[in-house]
Design a protein around this motif. Structure first.
Motif, PDB file in Angstrom:
ATOM      1  N   LEU A 244      -3.523  -4.275   7.639  1.00 55.16           N
ATOM      2  CA  LEU A 244      -2.954  -4.156   6.298  1.00 55.16           C
ATOM      3  C   LEU A 244      -3.678  -3.086   5.490  1.00 55.16           C
ATOM      4  CD1 LEU A 244      -2.397  -7.935   5.513  1.00 55.16           C
ATOM      5  CD2 LEU A 244      -0.623  -6.178   5.403  1.00 55.16           C
ATOM      6  N   SER A 245      -5.003  -3.080   5.591  1.00 57.58           N
ATOM      7  CA  SER A 245      -5.782  -2.076   4.862  1.00 57.58           C
ATOM      8  C   SER A 245      -5.432  -0.671   5.329  1.00 57.58           C
ATOM      9  CB  SER A 245      -7.282  -2.342   5.051  1.00 57.58           C
ATOM     10  OG  SER A 245      -7.650  -3.590   4.493  1.00 57.58           O
ATOM     11  N   GLU A 246      -5.270  -0.526   6.634  1.00 52.82           N
ATOM     12  CA  GLU A 246      -4.890   0.786   7.171  1.00 52.82           C
ATOM     13  C   GLU A 246      -3.498   1.187   6.701  1.00 52.82           C
ATOM     14  OE1 GLU A 246      -3.654   2.650  11.489  1.00 52.82           O
ATOM     15  OE2 GLU A 246      -5.440   1.372  11.422  1.00 52.82           O
ATOM     16  N   LEU A 247      -2.578   0.220   6.683  1.00 56.73           N
ATOM     17  CA  LEU A 247      -1.198   0.519   6.303  1.00 56.73           C
ATOM     18  C   LEU A 247      -1.103   0.976   4.852  1.00 56.73           C
ATOM     19  CD1 LEU A 247       1.801   0.623   6.902  1.00 56.73           C
ATOM     20  CD2 LEU A 247       1.911  -1.850   6.563  1.00 56.73           C
ATOM     21  N   VAL A 248      -1.737   0.242   3.934  1.00 54.45           N
ATOM     22  CA  VAL A 248      -1.620   0.607   2.510  1.00 54.45           C
ATOM     23  C   VAL A 248      -2.479   1.817   2.161  1.00 54.45           C
ATOM     24  CG1 VAL A 248      -0.961  -1.682   1.719  1.00 54.45           C
ATOM     25  CG2 VAL A 248      -3.374  -1.086   1.856  1.00 54.45           C
ATOM     26  N   SER A 249      -3.347   2.246   3.076  1.00 57.68           N
ATOM     27  CA  SER A 249      -4.108   3.470   2.827  1.00 57.68           C
ATOM     28  C   SER A 249      -3.265   4.715   3.087  1.00 57.68           C
ATOM     29  CB  SER A 249      -5.358   3.511   3.714  1.00 57.68           C
ATOM     30  OG  SER A 249      -5.013   3.713   5.089  1.00 57.68           O
TER      31      SER A 249
END
Length: 422
Positions: A32-37
């Motif tokens: 999720l962190s990678e996606l929203v980055s």
């Protein structure tokens, strides 16, 4: 930003494809962190179950979101694109509502997906990926799902995955009272399956899990015993039915292990139900003549009871969902109008301050108060009506007039001029 639901499910992709795009629970927060980055993603949530993997996004580019999904799982987009679906805006809202209500599930009306959606929302919020739009979308989907279950027969006629596993076992063994059942895993799916099997009063029930304390806790609840997961393979021959659903990325039961168990059982048949994605049981096990191996896709074949009732309930549920989609659309439109409302109020406030300052100067000069008030009211009225008047003068057609009538609640039949003529 566009609201998008993107992914694949049991209807669009076979199990062999679905298990390649599963997000492991322990890696979901990082994903999720990678996606929203990504610069093209403003908000995101990920739903990953045995039947579906979906991204819910507020994004500028849905295609780039699909690219990210493939890249994250080290796949090329052409490998999964034939199985992907993309629902934009209102279609995305409808899709999420149908998923939450159990209308998009392999087993119509099953309640487990609602809990999985709630967990997805919680994970996204914890990862800082959930913004106002997705937060509102999830909360509305939970409300719609509650209305569907409260006001239709969807929940009454459901055949769950767990119940389907019992049905399959009964086809082979008839009475369940002489059977011995092994549950591998201790998660929600296994707990549901264990509860359904317990209702049939089998001779023995055992639970094996990587964390022994969780296995012991579930075993106690169902009146069974717990065994170490490491010994499950050696003791496989003790059981007639094996239900497995773990989070292992690789199979934990291989063909050789089952072949040894069958020899010890003197070829007495075994039912094995693999509810995991990726699969817990090697597909080659199905080739053994005395094993009846079923996957999550196979369970769909027994979902036939109460068909007429469910179809009627679906029509009622769709009406509830339609109302929910309209309500969410109104909320989105309201959010879009907020900047305009603020600008309009700011403009009116500036006009008010200008006219008030002019009136105060007139009073300071000694002008009569009644004249000042008259000038203040006329000046403010003229300035407030200048914009709409200009719009009407330059607009073409009746539509502009209708907009202004609606905006100012005007009734042409009740205008001052008409009243004077009566």
């Amino acid at each position: 930003m566009q609201l998008v639901a993107l992914g694949l499910n049991y209807q669009t992709a076979p199990l062999a494809i679905r298990e390649r795009v599963v997000f492991q629970p322990e890696r979901l927060a990082a994903a999720l962190s990678e996606l929203v980055s990504q610069p093209f993603i403003a908000e995101a949530a990920i739903v990953s179950t045995c039947n579906r993997t979906e991204l819910y996004c507020a994004t500028e580019d849905a295609q780039k979101a699909a690219d990210w999904l493939a890249s994250y799982h080290r796949l090329s987009l052409p490998e999964i694109s034939p199985y992907l679906y993309t629902h934009p805006d209102a279609e995305a809202v409808r899709h999420v509502f149908r998923v939450a209500s159990g209308l998009d599930s392999m087993v119509l009306g099953e309640p487990q997906i609602l809990g999985q959606l709630k967990e997805a929302a919680r994970q996204a919020e914890s990862a800082g990926a959930l913004g106002s739009t997705l937060h509102r979308l999830f909360q509305k989907s939970f409300s719609v799902a509650k209305d569907v279950r409260s006001n239709t027969a969807i929940g009454q006629s459901v055949v769950s995955m767990a119940a389907a596993a019992v049905r399959l076992s009964e086809r082979i063994f008839g009475s369940m009272q002489e059977t011995r059942v092994l549950f591998i895993g201790a998660g929600e799916m296994i707990a549901l399956a264990a509860a359904h099997f317990a209702a049939t009063a089998p001779q023995r029930m055992s639970v094996a899990n990587r964390t022994f304390s969780r296995a012991a806790d579930l075993a106690q609840r169902i009146g069974g015993d717990a065994i170490a997961l490491s010994s499950a393979g050696e003791r496989l021959d003790e059981f007639d039915i094996v239900i497995s659903c773990t989070g292992s990325p690789l199979p934990i039961i291989g063909r050789g292990m089952v072949e040894r168990a069958l020899r010890a059982r003197r070829q007495k048949p075994m039912v094995m139900v693999d509810l995991a994605v990726p699969r817990d049981i090697e597909p080659e096990v199905a080739k053994l003549s005395d094993v009846f191996l079923y996957t999550v896709d196979d369970l769909a074949q027994i979902v036939s009871q109460g068909k007429a009732t469910r179809e009627a309930a679906v029509q009622e549920a769709e009406q509830i969902i339609n109302a929910g989609v309209s309500s969410f659309a109104q909320w989105v439109e309201g959010r879009d109008a907020v900047p305009v409302i603020r600008a309009l109020r700011g403009h009116a406030e500036q006009l008010r301050q200008d006219e008030l300052a002019r009136a105060l100067r007139a009073l300071a000069r000694g002008d009569k108060p009644e004249q000042v008030l008259e000038q203040l009211s006329r000046g403010l009225t003229n300035k407030l009506l200048h914009g709409p008047s200009q719009y009407l003068n330059h607009a073409d057609g009746e539509e502009a007039a209708q907009i202004v009538r609606a905006l100012f609640h005007l009734d042409a039949s009740a205008s001052p001029g008409n009243k004077e003529q009566q």
